[in-house]
Design an enzyme around this catalytic site. Structure first.
Site, PDB file in Angstrom:
ATOM      1  CB  SER A 139      28.951  23.213  44.158  1.00 49.93           C
ATOM      2  OG  SER A 139      28.675  24.600  44.321  1.00 49.93           O
ATOM      3  CE1 TYR A 152      23.884  22.023  45.136  1.00 49.41           C
ATOM      4  CE2 TYR A 152      25.238  23.930  45.655  1.00 49.41           C
ATOM      5  CZ  TYR A 152      24.785  22.993  44.736  1.00 49.41           C
ATOM      6  OH  TYR A 152      25.236  23.035  43.433  1.00 49.41           O
TER       7      TYR A 152
HETATM    8  N1  LIG Z   1      24.147  25.831  37.979  1.00 43.38           N
HETATM    9  C1  LIG Z   1      25.022  26.205  38.885  1.00 43.38           C
HETATM   10  O1  LIG Z   1      25.202  27.417  39.160  1.00 43.38           O
HETATM   11  C2  LIG Z   1      25.878  25.170  39.587  1.00 43.38           C
HETATM   12  C3  LIG Z   1      26.931  25.645  40.394  1.00 43.38           C
HETATM   13  C4  LIG Z   1      27.726  24.715  41.070  1.00 43.38           C
HETATM   14  C5  LIG Z   1      27.480  23.364  40.925  1.00 43.38           C
HETATM   15  N2  LIG Z   1      26.454  22.922  40.140  1.00 43.38           N
HETATM   16  C6  LIG Z   1      26.247  21.473  40.072  1.00 43.38           C
HETATM   17  O2  LIG Z   1      26.326  21.044  38.720  1.00 43.38           O
HETATM   18  C7  LIG Z   1      25.475  19.903  38.528  1.00 43.38           C
HETATM   19  C8  LIG Z   1      24.526  20.180  37.375  1.00 43.38           C
HETATM   20  O3  LIG Z   1      23.768  21.332  37.703  1.00 43.38           O
HETATM   21  P1  LIG Z   1      22.803  22.095  36.672  1.00 43.38           P
HETATM   22  O4  LIG Z   1      22.944  23.517  36.957  1.00 43.38           O
HETATM   23  O5  LIG Z   1      22.974  21.568  35.292  1.00 43.38           O
HETATM   24  O6  LIG Z   1      21.392  21.599  37.298  1.00 43.38           O
HETATM   25  P2  LIG Z   1      19.998  21.272  36.598  1.00 43.38           P
HETATM   26  O7  LIG Z   1      18.997  21.290  37.701  1.00 43.38           O
HETATM   27  O8  LIG Z   1      19.772  22.137  35.413  1.00 43.38           O
HETATM   28  O9  LIG Z   1      20.227  19.765  36.094  1.00 43.38           O
HETATM   29  C9  LIG Z   1      20.374  18.711  37.017  1.00 43.38           C
HETATM   30  C10 LIG Z   1      19.765  17.455  36.428  1.00 43.38           C
HETATM   31  O10 LIG Z   1      19.909  16.407  37.414  1.00 43.38           O
HETATM   32  C11 LIG Z   1      18.734  15.614  37.349  1.00 43.38           C
HETATM   33  N3  LIG Z   1      18.546  14.873  38.593  1.00 43.38           N
HETATM   34  C12 LIG Z   1      18.170  15.367  39.813  1.00 43.38           C
HETATM   35  N4  LIG Z   1      18.053  14.356  40.695  1.00 43.38           N
HETATM   36  C13 LIG Z   1      18.349  13.206  40.029  1.00 43.38           C
HETATM   37  C14 LIG Z   1      18.385  11.840  40.396  1.00 43.38           C
HETATM   38  N5  LIG Z   1      18.074  11.447  41.642  1.00 43.38           N
HETATM   39  N6  LIG Z   1      18.743  10.915  39.465  1.00 43.38           N
HETATM   40  C15 LIG Z   1      19.061  11.294  38.202  1.00 43.38           C
HETATM   41  N7  LIG Z   1      19.027  12.594  37.793  1.00 43.38           N
HETATM   42  C16 LIG Z   1      18.674  13.520  38.695  1.00 43.38           C
HETATM   43  C17 LIG Z   1      17.608  16.627  37.114  1.00 43.38           C
HETATM   44  O11 LIG Z   1      16.436  16.000  36.599  1.00 43.38           O
HETATM   45  C18 LIG Z   1      18.264  17.609  36.138  1.00 43.38           C
HETATM   46  O12 LIG Z   1      17.996  17.268  34.798  1.00 43.38           O
HETATM   47  C19 LIG Z   1      24.766  19.666  39.862  1.00 43.38           C
HETATM   48  O13 LIG Z   1      25.443  18.693  40.606  1.00 43.38           O
HETATM   49  C20 LIG Z   1      24.881  21.029  40.537  1.00 43.38           C
HETATM   50  O14 LIG Z   1      24.795  20.923  41.943  1.00 43.38           O
HETATM   51  C21 LIG Z   1      25.645  23.805  39.476  1.00 43.38           C
END
Ligand SMILES: NC(=O)c1ccc[n+]([C@@H]2O[C@H](COP(=O)([O-])OP(=O)(O)OC[C@H]3O[C@@H](n4cnc5c(N)ncnc54)[C@H](O)[C@@H]3O)[C@@H](O)[C@H]2O)c1
Length: 255
Positions: A139, A152
């Site tokens: 991120s 985070y």
């Molecule tokens: N959405 C944003 O703005 C954003 C920005 C920067 C980085 N990210 C990163 O991108 C990635 C995806 O984010 P997203 O927005 O799709 O999040 P999201 O919460 O929509 O999806 C994340 C998924 O990870 C799964 N998960 C959580 N813990 C887990 C575990 N221990 N084992 C297996 N699965 C697990 C959850 O059940 C969920 O389905 C993450 O690493 C997040 O930190 C997101």
């Protein structure tokens, strides 16, 4: 079995699901991991209905036994593991003085340690074959300071340096390791965090020079390129996909 396989963790929804869609469309057989079994099954069924090869692999990526079982199952049922996308993530916001210790441990387990556990299991298969790709979804929070997100930010920064270190160790085996750093992306994670703060998603656009949120498709296209032949000499890189968000400072506007 002749398929080349990929595993995308946390692919039951959001960015991970979009990555899985694009990889499937490009002909990779995809193991769809998620902690939530129901959405892992649903996502894999959707990918198969669209003509792809996909297998639901529910499991907790913070547990090495789950990770080992997932990787062995994908290798046995879908074919030689070519690509790991370590995408699962969790987010907790609170001022540091009130930050719960359990939330710190959980974020470090999912946002940092899982990248190690999944990568270790993957490279044990990739090293003897001398080839493979690993992409860690970190991120911009791992690159810039965001207040109220202490665990985070620190865990995502750890994931970035983990990827750099692993890249150098894996280079002799023709295994590339890169990091994708999304900026704010329209997903359940962002919507839940906005709701918890009582802000509309639109308020975030002020912080993004491109004046739009990233989409899962933006990140999926980057991952697909990193997994392609064209990116075979790209390793240890941190690719930021954020519409300029991490470069922006309020003074920018005033020259
Ligand atoms: N959405 C944003 O703005 C954003 C920005 C920067 C980085 N990210 C990163 O991108 C990635 C995806 O984010 P997203 O927005 O799709 O999040 P999201 O919460 O929509 O999806 C994340 C998924 O990870 C799964 N998960 C959580 N813990 C887990 C575990 N221990 N084992 C297996 N699965 C697990 C959850 O059940 C969920 O389905 C993450 O690493 C997040 O930190 C997101």
């Amino acid at each position: 079995m002749t398929e080349r396989s990929a595993i995308v963790t946390g692919a039951g929804r959001g960015i991970g699901l979009e990555i899985a869609r694009v990889l499937c469309a490009q002909g990779l057989a995809v193991g769809v991991n998620d902690l939530d079994e129901a959405i892992a099954e649903q996502a894999a069924a959707e990918l198969r209905n669209a003509g792809g090869i996909a297998l639901a692999c529910p499991g907790d990526v913070t547990k090495s036994s789950d990770v080992t079982a997932m990787v062995e199952r994908v290798e046995a049922e879908l074919g030689a593991l070519w690509l790991l996308v370590s995408n699962a993530g969790v987010f907790h916001a609170a001022p540091t003085a009130d930050f719960p210790e359990e939330a710190w441990d959980r974020e470090f387990a999912v946002d940092a340690k899982a990248a190690f556990l999944c990568s270790r299991a993957a490279i044990r298969l990739m090293i003897p074959r001398r080839g493979g790709r690993i992409v860690i979804i970190s991120s911009i929070a791992g690159q810039i300071v965001r207040t109220g997100q202490i665990a985070y930010c620190a865990a995502k920064a750890a994931a970035i340096h983990f990827a750099r270190c692993l890249a150098v160790e894996m280079a002799p085996y023709d295994i590339t390791v890169n990091c994708v750093c999304p900026g704010m992306t329209d997903s359940a994670m962002l919507r839940q965090s906005a709701a918890a703060r009582g802000v509309e998603l639109g308020a975030y656009l002020e912080m993004i020079p491109a004046a739009k949120l990233a989409t899962g498709g933006d990140h999926a296209a980057t991952v697909a390129w990193l997994a392609s032949h064209a990116a075979g000499h790209v390793t240890g890189q941190v690719i930021t996909v954020d519409g300029g968000q991490s470069l922006y400072h309020p003074l920018t506007r005033n020259g």
